[in-house]
Scaffold this active site. Structure first.
Site: not given
Ligand SMILES: *Cc1c(COP(=O)(O)O)cnc(C)c1O
Length: 362
Positions: A107, A174, A198
């Site tokens: 990511w 993030d 998540k």
């Molecule tokens: C799943 C994830 C993403 C991507 O998320 P989307 O909503 O599918 O764009 C980005 N960063 C992390 C840490 C993730 O686990």
């Protein structure tokens, strides 16, 4: 109704991940009859009083759980965390400025790729040399960069930052896969974002919490839909927001609050992680894939010492009503995601199955 069977499957999915059963039930009801209106949440205006209340509460509850004041704004945007990979440099990197990134996985790599298109992007530390199995700790943060971007939890490889870098420039994180899983000092961050699917709610909305005074400084002529300030001015309803995912996110945060908040979930998440890591280390058939100090409490990655037994272990898992345990294709093996809504009982079932498996195959 299938609600009783739903609770019997132990859901270790990495994302979209498990949600509390009572949230799913409340959400189902709102699909038919929202707020006693005899209308579905899916068929009313986002400008209605009833929905405006949802949006306001969904924004305020984030601030409450993060314990921040009115110098921060909360937005719910479409496009996933992946769109934020682009919006963050677009809104925070000045024309002719630069940004610093720590690369801890897939990511972060994607975030770096987008930032490089916007401007001068420096990768100041990376764990790519060891396939992202640890979190880099010693690095120099350039004091002239517009911000530092980190990823608190590496969903795919199963590492987690246990401490955040001390830094004098704006810190951007993030938190998609460990938001609200543990206490963090949110005031140390200029921007926190998370794809909800998540650990926060369902797919379809992305939460962005940003310090207002960091915005409007790029010197760039901004496209409206990509401009945080436009969304702030529109109270996160500049265009039609993803109404249902935001509502379910609110219900999930309310569930968290009702049960004891961050302090409660942090303790529970630690118990879950301890139980599974202890068994991985004890069991003669399994081993963990990342440095022990950096092990994620959310995504537990482990492999079989005899990979030829993988299909057998799959069978054991299915028979015990467990789902979502197969590892990401980049890592292989198994990954148990222990998001907030996963009960301790599910981890105990997994540990028992690993013990049974050892008895049969060791
Ligand atoms: C799943 C994830 C993403 C991507 O998320 P989307 O909503 O599918 O764009 C980005 N960063 C992390 C840490 C993730 O686990």
């Amino acid at each position: 109704m299938s609600t009783t069977t739903a609770s019997k499957v132990h859901n270790f999915s990495a994302g979209p991940g498990i949600l509390p059963l009572e949230v799913l039930q409340q959400a189902s009801e709102a699909c038919i009859n929202f707020d006693g209106l005899n209308l579905s949440l899916l068929e009313i205006s986002h400008r209605s009083k009833n929905y405006e209340r949802v949006m306001l509460e969904a924004r305020n509850t984030v601030k409450e759980l993060f314990e921040v004041g009115d110098d921060y704004e909360v937005l719910y945007l479409g496009g996933g965390a992946s769109l934020q990979f682009a919006m963050i440099p677009y809104n925070l990197m000045k024309e002719g400025g630069s940004a610093a990134y720590v690369n801890t996985g897939v990511w972060a790599t994607k975030a770096i790729k987008e930032a490089k298109i916007i401007g001068n992007t420096k990768v100041i530390a990376s764990s790519e040399d060891k396939k992202f199995t640890y979190v880099p700790k010693e690095y120099v943060i350039p004091s002239d960069a517009d911000y530092l971007h980190i990823t608190s939890n590496n969903t795919i490889y199963g590492t987690q930052m246990k401490h955040f870098p001390k830094c004098d420039i704006p810190l951007v994180c993030d938190m998609s896969s460990d938001i609200f899983s543990r206490k963090v000092n949110a005031k140390d961050f200029t921007l926190i974002y998370a794809g909800a699917q998540k650990n926060m709610g369902p797919a379809g909305s992305t939460m962005v919490m940003v310090k207002k005074d960091a915005l409007g400084k790029t010197g760039r002529k901004m496209l409206s839909m990509l401009d945080y300030q436009v969304h702030i001015k529109g109270d996160s309803m500049y265009n039609t927001p993803p109404v249902f995912p935001i509502y379910v996110t609110l219900l999930t945060m309310q569930w968290l609050k009702k049960n004891g908040g961050i302090a409660w979930i942090e303790k529970l998440n630690q118990q879950k992680a301890d139980a599974i890591y202890n068994e991985i280390d004890r069991n003669s058939l399994f081993y963990g894939t990342v440095d022990k100090a950096d092990r994620s409490n959310m995504n537990v990655c482990f492999l079989l010492k005899k990979p030829e037994l993988e299909n057998e272990f799959d069978k054991f898992c299915k028979e015990a009503n467990m789902s979502g345990l197969r590892g990401h294709r980049d890592v292989g093996g198994f990954r148990a995601s222990l998001y907030n809504a996963l009960p301790l009982e599910s981890v105990h079932v997994l540990v028992e199955v690993m013990k049974e498996f050892e008895k049969k195959f060791a």
